[in-house]
Design a protein around this motif. Sequence first.
Motif, PDB file in Angstrom:
ATOM      1  N   ARG A  53      20.487 -32.162 -56.113  1.00 41.13           N
ATOM      2  CA  ARG A  53      20.069 -32.566 -57.472  1.00 41.13           C
ATOM      3  C   ARG A  53      19.842 -31.287 -58.424  1.00 41.13           C
ATOM      4  NH1 ARG A  53      14.632 -33.016 -59.101  1.00 41.13           N
ATOM      5  NH2 ARG A  53      14.006 -32.355 -56.850  1.00 41.13           N
ATOM      6  N   ARG A  55      18.280 -28.621 -60.852  1.00 42.07           N
ATOM      7  CA  ARG A  55      16.977 -28.205 -61.598  1.00 42.07           C
ATOM      8  C   ARG A  55      17.146 -27.161 -62.592  1.00 42.07           C
ATOM      9  NH1 ARG A  55      13.920 -27.827 -55.787  1.00 42.07           N
ATOM     10  NH2 ARG A  55      15.972 -26.997 -55.346  1.00 42.07           N
ATOM     11  N   ASN A  90      18.716 -23.986 -57.509  1.00 40.67           N
ATOM     12  CA  ASN A  90      19.887 -24.854 -57.005  1.00 40.67           C
ATOM     13  C   ASN A  90      20.530 -24.222 -55.890  1.00 40.67           C
ATOM     14  OD1 ASN A  90      19.768 -27.163 -59.255  1.00 40.67           O
ATOM     15  ND2 ASN A  90      19.570 -25.206 -60.338  1.00 40.67           N
ATOM     16  N   VAL A 197      21.342 -27.683 -67.916  1.00 39.48           N
ATOM     17  CA  VAL A 197      20.121 -27.303 -67.671  1.00 39.48           C
ATOM     18  C   VAL A 197      19.433 -26.341 -68.613  1.00 39.48           C
ATOM     19  CG1 VAL A 197      20.214 -27.788 -65.283  1.00 39.48           C
ATOM     20  CG2 VAL A 197      20.549 -25.641 -65.759  1.00 39.48           C
TER      21      VAL A 197
END
Length: 219
Positions: A53, A55, A90, A197
């Motif tokens: 996922r 981030r 990540n 991000v």
Amino acid sequence: MARSLEPPPYYAASRYTSSRPSSSSAVGSCVVAALFLLLAAGGAATALFILFRPRAPAIAVTAVQLPSFSLVNGTATFTFQQLASVRNPNRAPLAHYDSSLRVGYAGGEVGSMYIPAGQIEGGRTQYMATSFTVPAFPFSSASAAQPDTITVAASGPSPALAALARQQALSPPLIEVDSLLRMKGKVTVLGVLTHHVEAAKLCRIGVSPADGRVLGFRC
């Protein structure tokens, strides 16, 4: 004369009739297989999303300095230096771009600097030292932070409180400037999916107008 024996009629019918499966059972098997594949694909996608996922990076400002400072005739100018750490949480590398550091005073921007693009490996921390000269801007003493007022009893202040009150009365007001470090980038998951991000860290810095010393900052 003997005649050859012939098979009974039911035997001949069963011999030449092929047994074919019904179409309904074939369709049911296809539906079950399709549902199983969908469930397996959904479970795999969920596991990959939880594991990879994307981030946003974690930013921490560790030091702020003003190596040069000048305040003349209500106009201030200084060199702004800031040291910050940026951690990539990540597993995949973080490619950052279009990042900037901005300095503001009294609700307006007085200087900015763009941070060169780069890459931070997964799970690593990169330290960024930025330094730039803030152009001259008008400084208003009315907008500066004033020292706290000391309340004394009616009988008169004690010698210690009186000395502290005189020290605060002689000390000049603070200059409060804001710094905003904004990081933008993208993370490519499994070499296929790209996610954007973004993270930002806002700090308020107290500066002495006498010599430009940084008296403290909070983020």
